[in-house]
Design a protein around this motif. Sequence first.
Motif, PDB file in Angstrom:
ATOM      1  N   SER A  41       0.805  -1.214   0.000  1.00 11.73           N
ATOM      2  CA  SER A  41       0.000   0.000   0.000  1.00 11.73           C
ATOM      3  C   SER A  41       0.844   1.273   0.000  1.00 11.73           C
ATOM      4  O   SER A  41       0.427   2.298  -0.522  1.00 11.73           O
ATOM      5  CB  SER A  41      -0.939  -0.002   1.202  1.00 11.73           C
ATOM      6  N   VAL A  45       1.178   4.912  -2.727  1.00 12.85           N
ATOM      7  CA  VAL A  45       1.400   6.351  -2.533  1.00 12.85           C
ATOM      8  C   VAL A  45       2.272   6.880  -3.663  1.00 12.85           C
ATOM      9  O   VAL A  45       1.950   7.858  -4.335  1.00 12.85           O
ATOM     10  CB  VAL A  45       2.098   6.612  -1.164  1.00 12.85           C
ATOM     11  N   MET A  62     -10.721   5.665  -4.285  1.00 10.82           N
ATOM     12  CA  MET A  62     -10.453   4.224  -4.184  1.00 10.82           C
ATOM     13  C   MET A  62     -11.061   3.455  -5.348  1.00 10.82           C
ATOM     14  O   MET A  62     -10.492   2.481  -5.814  1.00 10.82           O
ATOM     15  CB  MET A  62     -11.018   3.688  -2.869  1.00 10.82           C
ATOM     16  N   ARG A  66      -8.958   1.030  -7.648  1.00 13.36           N
ATOM     17  CA  ARG A  66      -9.233  -0.401  -7.822  1.00 13.36           C
ATOM     18  C   ARG A  66      -9.146  -0.794  -9.300  1.00 13.36           C
ATOM     19  O   ARG A  66      -8.598  -1.834  -9.655  1.00 13.36           O
ATOM     20  CB  ARG A  66     -10.632  -0.738  -7.320  1.00 13.36           C
TER      21      ARG A  66
ATOM     22  N   GLY B   2       0.916   0.877   9.176  1.00  7.85           N
ATOM     23  CA  GLY B   2       1.508   0.163   8.068  1.00  7.85           C
ATOM     24  C   GLY B   2       0.700   0.376   6.817  1.00  7.85           C
ATOM     25  O   GLY B   2       1.158   0.123   5.714  1.00  7.85           O
ATOM     26  N   LEU B   3      -0.512   0.867   6.971  1.00  7.42           N
ATOM     27  CA  LEU B   3      -1.360   1.243   5.858  1.00  7.42           C
ATOM     28  C   LEU B   3      -1.737   0.079   4.963  1.00  7.42           C
ATOM     29  O   LEU B   3      -2.020   0.241   3.799  1.00  7.42           O
ATOM     30  CB  LEU B   3      -0.684   2.325   4.999  1.00  7.42           C
ATOM     31  N   HIS B   4      -1.740  -1.108   5.522  1.00 10.82           N
ATOM     32  CA  HIS B   4      -2.005  -2.262   4.669  1.00 10.82           C
ATOM     33  C   HIS B   4      -3.409  -2.800   4.840  1.00 10.82           C
ATOM     34  O   HIS B   4      -3.897  -2.906   5.946  1.00 10.82           O
ATOM     35  CB  HIS B   4      -1.019  -3.385   4.989  1.00 10.82           C
ATOM     36  N   SER B   6      -4.460  -5.675   2.788  1.00  7.24           N
ATOM     37  CA  SER B   6      -4.588  -7.074   2.387  1.00  7.24           C
ATOM     38  C   SER B   6      -3.263  -7.816   2.428  1.00  7.24           C
ATOM     39  O   SER B   6      -3.028  -8.718   1.680  1.00  7.24           O
ATOM     40  CB  SER B   6      -5.141  -7.120   0.963  1.00  7.24           C
ATOM     41  N   GLU B   7      -2.397  -7.377   3.311  1.00  3.34           N
ATOM     42  CA  GLU B   7      -1.081  -7.985   3.305  1.00  3.34           C
ATOM     43  C   GLU B   7      -0.770  -8.705   4.605  1.00  3.34           C
ATOM     44  O   GLU B   7       0.384  -8.902   4.948  1.00  3.34           O
ATOM     45  CB  GLU B   7      -0.033  -6.893   3.083  1.00  3.34           C
ATOM     46  N   TYR B 186      -9.011  -0.303   1.451  1.00  2.10           N
ATOM     47  CA  TYR B 186      -8.293  -0.620   0.218  1.00  2.10           C
ATOM     48  C   TYR B 186      -6.989   0.181   0.135  1.00  2.10           C
ATOM     49  O   TYR B 186      -6.992   1.404   0.266  1.00  2.10           O
ATOM     50  CB  TYR B 186      -9.176  -0.324  -1.003  1.00  2.10           C
ATOM     51  N   LEU B 187      -5.907  -0.502  -0.051  1.00  2.00           N
ATOM     52  CA  LEU B 187      -4.559   0.077  -0.094  1.00  2.00           C
ATOM     53  C   LEU B 187      -4.287   1.003   1.086  1.00  2.00           C
ATOM     54  O   LEU B 187      -3.599   2.019   0.982  1.00  2.00           O
ATOM     55  CB  LEU B 187      -4.331   0.815  -1.428  1.00  2.00           C
ATOM     56  N   GLY B 188      -4.848   0.627   2.209  1.00  2.00           N
ATOM     57  CA  GLY B 188      -4.563   1.344   3.449  1.00  2.00           C
ATOM     58  C   GLY B 188      -5.029   2.786   3.468  1.00  2.00           C
ATOM     59  O   GLY B 188      -4.545   3.590   4.269  1.00  2.00           O
ATOM     60  N   THR B 190      -4.429   4.964   1.326  1.00  2.00           N
ATOM     61  CA  THR B 190      -3.377   5.853   0.822  1.00  2.00           C
ATOM     62  C   THR B 190      -3.869   6.793  -0.277  1.00  2.00           C
ATOM     63  O   THR B 190      -3.446   7.943  -0.342  1.00  2.00           O
ATOM     64  CB  THR B 190      -2.177   5.042   0.274  1.00  2.00           C
ATOM     65  N   ILE B 191      -4.768   6.309  -1.118  1.00  2.00           N
ATOM     66  CA  ILE B 191      -5.250   7.156  -2.207  1.00  2.00           C
ATOM     67  C   ILE B 191      -6.028   8.345  -1.632  1.00  2.00           C
ATOM     68  O   ILE B 191      -5.864   9.492  -2.070  1.00  2.00           O
ATOM     69  CB  ILE B 191      -6.118   6.340  -3.193  1.00  2.00           C
ATOM     70  N   GLU B 192      -6.836   8.059  -0.614  1.00  2.00           N
ATOM     71  CA  GLU B 192      -7.581   9.145   0.032  1.00  2.00           C
ATOM     72  C   GLU B 192      -6.638  10.141   0.698  1.00  2.00           C
ATOM     73  O   GLU B 192      -6.847  11.348   0.626  1.00  2.00           O
ATOM     74  CB  GLU B 192      -8.510   8.568   1.104  1.00  2.00           C
TER      75      GLU B 192
END
Lengths: 85, 311
Positions: A41, A45, A62, A66, B2-4, B6-7, B186-188, B190-192
């Motif tokens: 993740s 970034v 998001m 996706r 860790g912002l994860h 699905s890991e 989703y992806l921690g 991060t996109i937001e």
Amino acid sequence: MTINMEELKEIIIKELFLEDITPGDIDDNAPLFGGGLGLDSLDAVELVVIIQKHFNVEIKDMDEGRVAFESIKSLASFIEEHQKS
Amino acid sequence: MGLHGSEKNTEDKRIWTSRSIGSYIQHQFFYALIRIGGRRLAYFFLYFILAYYVLMRPSVRRRCYFYLSHRFPGESSLKRIAHGYRLYLNFGMVLIDRAIIGILGNEMMSVSFNQRESLKNLVSEGKGVIFLMAHAGCWQVALSALGYLKTRVNMVIRREEGDIDRHYFEHQSNDTPFNIIDPEGYLGGTIEMINALKNGEIVSIMGDRIFGSLKNTVHVDFMGEKALFPFSAFKVASATGSPIALLFTHKNGADHFVLDLAKVIHVPEGLGRSGEGYLPYVIEFVKILEGYAETHPFQFFNFYDMWRPSP
């Protein structure tokens, strides 16, 4: 504008400091996160910033993430589509 | 963090929990006390209830010993129980304080902040600002005092299933004053976070908590031993060019807190994927946190083993 997938892979490898990986190692259809390339993740970034820097395309939320990050192929399609609009 | 999302694997389990030691009924009891008799009445009952927990529940004592054994090494068992009681008491008071703000209003708690202009100037640069905080003092009181910035705040917080204590804004029926970003989404999230920062907004992150994977953590000396800290906030700052404002609060009166802009950190870009490049910046944060624990030993509220060996 058509995105050259090999160039896209090279940009990702260089900007994300992916060591010991060549464009040939990256499957066009493999998922970018979780499996496949093994990105996490925090790499997302960098990837969002890289896509904007090199292609002037924003991944705004998001849902877009996706779709775009499903694979290299879908990322290339996402960039092409959003560069047009 | 860790912002994860699905890991996770067996090696990378989160090592803390946000679940309260109190029951749902106990929380509701305290909320009722606040409504009936305000802070004093709630504090009064807190002394007795916490005495029960600290004396009768070894598991509760154990949770604070991770920190206390590092902060006060070599102290006697009796002293440690006393310190544990004091630590939980302060923590309980902070929980009551934040509920007071939610139930009775912001004006019930005053906050001194001498660097208002510095923070305002930082926000007005338009690059977005990351507020890096810690579970020390009451970060929620701090945020409640920053309305003057007139900028949207995005809080990276995780609500666990079974969480029963409410954040102060959850007592109010109106909309939350913050946008909540789930670090295990989703992806921690991060996109937001990136988009919020790009819009010049504030993203508030806890620098002393790890979400999901331990991969994005580094070991830093903390109170005489290596402890795990996430470098995620610094990586986000590096990628976005947003400055990091280290914000700490401490309670120095029954109804008074002090907010401190301890430092502003600018993280350069291109530091790579591993934690090594971010280590100097994490160390800056940890040194300030350590100084905080020195000065305010009973306002440091991390009840998990930050010093556990790496997996």
